[in-house]
Design a protein around this motif. Structure first.
Motif, PDB file in Angstrom:
ATOM      1  N   PHE A   1       0.907  -1.294   0.098  1.00  0.00           N
ATOM      2  CA  PHE A   1       0.005  -0.136   0.024  1.00  0.00           C
ATOM      3  C   PHE A   1       0.858   1.184  -0.006  1.00  0.00           C
ATOM      4  CE2 PHE A   1      -2.647  -3.663   1.610  1.00  0.00           C
ATOM      5  CZ  PHE A   1      -3.828  -2.989   0.997  1.00  0.00           C
ATOM      6  N   ASP A   2       0.459   2.045  -0.839  1.00  0.00           N
ATOM      7  CA  ASP A   2       0.973   3.597  -0.872  1.00  0.00           C
ATOM      8  C   ASP A   2       0.222   4.620  -0.456  1.00  0.00           C
ATOM      9  OD1 ASP A   2       3.856   2.982  -1.969  1.00  0.00           O
ATOM     10  OD2 ASP A   2       2.798   2.633  -3.983  1.00  0.00           O
ATOM     11  N   LEU A   3       0.423   5.567   0.472  1.00  0.00           N
ATOM     12  CA  LEU A   3      -0.444   6.472   1.075  1.00  0.00           C
ATOM     13  C   LEU A   3       0.352   7.836   0.672  1.00  0.00           C
ATOM     14  CD1 LEU A   3      -0.499   5.192   4.767  1.00  0.00           C
ATOM     15  CD2 LEU A   3      -1.879   4.497   2.911  1.00  0.00           C
ATOM     16  N   ASP A   4      -0.816   8.755   0.606  1.00  0.00           N
ATOM     17  CA  ASP A   4      -0.444  10.261   0.538  1.00  0.00           C
ATOM     18  C   ASP A   4       0.383  10.857   1.626  1.00  0.00           C
ATOM     19  OD1 ASP A   4      -2.378  11.114   1.823  1.00  0.00           O
ATOM     20  OD2 ASP A   4      -3.664  11.591   0.140  1.00  0.00           O
ATOM     21  N   ASP A   5       0.537  11.897   1.852  1.00  0.00           N
ATOM     22  CA  ASP A   5       1.230  12.610   2.865  1.00  0.00           C
ATOM     23  C   ASP A   5       0.275  12.743   4.096  1.00  0.00           C
ATOM     24  OD1 ASP A   5       3.641  12.867   1.590  1.00  0.00           O
ATOM     25  OD2 ASP A   5       3.370  15.178   1.065  1.00  0.00           O
ATOM     26  N   ASP A   6      -1.224  12.723   3.834  1.00  0.00           N
ATOM     27  CA  ASP A   6      -1.995  12.858   4.791  1.00  0.00           C
ATOM     28  C   ASP A   6      -2.594  11.396   5.397  1.00  0.00           C
ATOM     29  OD1 ASP A   6      -2.188  15.517   4.751  1.00  0.00           O
ATOM     30  OD2 ASP A   6      -3.370  15.362   3.110  1.00  0.00           O
ATOM     31  N   GLY A   7      -1.733  10.244   4.671  1.00  0.00           N
ATOM     32  CA  GLY A   7      -2.238   8.879   5.244  1.00  0.00           C
ATOM     33  C   GLY A   7      -3.270   8.220   4.279  1.00  0.00           C
ATOM     34  N   TYR A   8      -3.705   8.604   3.362  1.00  0.00           N
ATOM     35  CA  TYR A   8      -4.783   8.309   2.661  1.00  0.00           C
ATOM     36  C   TYR A   8      -4.413   7.306   1.412  1.00  0.00           C
ATOM     37  CZ  TYR A   8      -8.436  11.410   4.373  1.00  0.00           C
ATOM     38  OH  TYR A   8      -9.077  12.018   5.117  1.00  0.00           O
ATOM     39  N   ALA A   9      -4.887   6.248   1.383  1.00  0.00           N
ATOM     40  CA  ALA A   9      -4.394   5.347   0.306  1.00  0.00           C
ATOM     41  C   ALA A   9      -4.384   5.867  -1.170  1.00  0.00           C
ATOM     42  CB  ALA A   9      -5.674   4.081   0.004  1.00  0.00           C
ATOM     43  N   LEU A  10      -3.429   5.674  -2.010  1.00  0.00           N
ATOM     44  CA  LEU A  10      -3.435   6.320  -3.224  1.00  0.00           C
ATOM     45  C   LEU A  10      -3.935   5.490  -4.377  1.00  0.00           C
ATOM     46  CD1 LEU A  10       0.225   7.704  -2.937  1.00  0.00           C
ATOM     47  CD2 LEU A  10      -1.721   9.043  -3.359  1.00  0.00           C
ATOM     48  N   ASN A  11      -3.873   4.149  -4.348  1.00  0.00           N
ATOM     49  CA  ASN A  11      -4.123   3.216  -5.462  1.00  0.00           C
ATOM     50  C   ASN A  11      -5.353   2.568  -5.454  1.00  0.00           C
ATOM     51  OD1 ASN A  11      -1.578   3.749  -6.869  1.00  0.00           O
ATOM     52  ND2 ASN A  11      -0.604   2.513  -5.309  1.00  0.00           N
ATOM     53  N   ALA A  12      -6.233   2.369  -6.449  1.00  0.00           N
ATOM     54  CA  ALA A  12      -7.573   2.138  -6.246  1.00  0.00           C
ATOM     55  C   ALA A  12      -7.318   0.425  -6.449  1.00  0.00           C
ATOM     56  CB  ALA A  12      -8.629   2.539  -7.265  1.00  0.00           C
ATOM     57  N   GLU A  13      -6.303   0.090  -7.024  1.00  0.00           N
ATOM     58  CA  GLU A  13      -6.229  -1.486  -7.369  1.00  0.00           C
ATOM     59  C   GLU A  13      -5.000  -1.895  -7.374  1.00  0.00           C
ATOM     60  OE1 GLU A  13      -9.369  -3.648  -9.249  1.00  0.00           O
ATOM     61  OE2 GLU A  13      -8.045  -4.623 -10.746  1.00  0.00           O
ATOM     62  N   ILE A  14      -4.776  -2.813  -6.506  1.00  0.00           N
ATOM     63  CA  ILE A  14      -3.280  -3.354  -6.400  1.00  0.00           C
ATOM     64  C   ILE A  14      -3.306  -4.819  -6.749  1.00  0.00           C
ATOM     65  CG2 ILE A  14      -1.610  -3.776  -4.399  1.00  0.00           C
ATOM     66  CD1 ILE A  14      -2.777  -1.186  -3.028  1.00  0.00           C
ATOM     67  N   ASP A  15      -2.538  -5.132  -7.715  1.00  0.00           N
ATOM     68  CA  ASP A  15      -1.907  -6.570  -7.739  1.00  0.00           C
ATOM     69  C   ASP A  15      -1.036  -7.232  -6.677  1.00  0.00           C
ATOM     70  OD1 ASP A  15      -2.871  -7.034 -10.342  1.00  0.00           O
ATOM     71  OD2 ASP A  15      -1.520  -5.985 -11.198  1.00  0.00           O
ATOM     72  N   VAL A  16      -1.524  -8.172  -5.804  1.00  0.00           N
ATOM     73  CA  VAL A  16      -0.845  -8.864  -4.902  1.00  0.00           C
ATOM     74  C   VAL A  16      -0.075  -9.923  -5.378  1.00  0.00           C
ATOM     75  CG1 VAL A  16      -1.180 -10.129  -2.654  1.00  0.00           C
ATOM     76  CG2 VAL A  16      -2.878  -8.281  -3.236  1.00  0.00           C
ATOM     77  N   PRO A  17       1.334  -9.683  -5.297  1.00  0.00           N
ATOM     78  CA  PRO A  17       2.449 -10.536  -5.573  1.00  0.00           C
ATOM     79  C   PRO A  17       2.222 -11.933  -4.807  1.00  0.00           C
ATOM     80  CG  PRO A  17       3.472  -8.574  -5.099  1.00  0.00           C
ATOM     81  CD  PRO A  17       1.973  -8.359  -4.558  1.00  0.00           C
ATOM     82  N   ALA A  18       2.575 -13.306  -5.476  1.00  0.00           N
ATOM     83  CA  ALA A  18       2.602 -14.523  -4.724  1.00  0.00           C
ATOM     84  C   ALA A  18       3.329 -14.322  -3.394  1.00  0.00           C
ATOM     85  CB  ALA A  18       3.262 -15.457  -5.632  1.00  0.00           C
ATOM     86  N   GLY A  19       2.763 -14.753  -2.508  1.00  0.00           N
ATOM     87  CA  GLY A  19       3.444 -14.609  -0.986  1.00  0.00           C
ATOM     88  C   GLY A  19       2.822 -13.877  -0.240  1.00  0.00           C
TER      89      GLY A  19
END
Ligand code: F3S
Length: 62
Positions: free
Chosen positions: A24-42
């Motif tokens: 997860f990446d957050l902006d400077d205020d702690g809000y999530a930046l990306n609406a969709e994230i591919d989760v790597p194996a593991g």
């Protein structure tokens, strides 16, 4: 596996990042930046911890 974040529901709790800082990446205020994230194996387990950790229920796995 992917996780989706409803950015309109995100209230900046940053618990997703605490549970899974590699995903997860957050902006400077702690809000999530990306609406969709591919989760790597593991990293599925930490991704699911992040889903469970969000108090706004803004994150879904699919
Ligand atoms: Fe937002 Fe939930 Fe993460 S409110 S910053 S998606 S813990």
């Amino acid at each position: 596996m992917k996780v989706s974040i409803d950015l309109d529901k995100c209230a900046g709790h940053a618990r997703c990042f605490a549970a899974s800082p590699d995903l997860f990446d957050l902006d400077d205020d702690g809000y999530a930046l990306n609406a969709e994230i591919d989760v790597p194996a593991g990293q599925e387990a930490t991704a699911l911890e992040a889903v469970a950790a969000c108090p706004e229920r803004a994150i879904e796995s699919h």
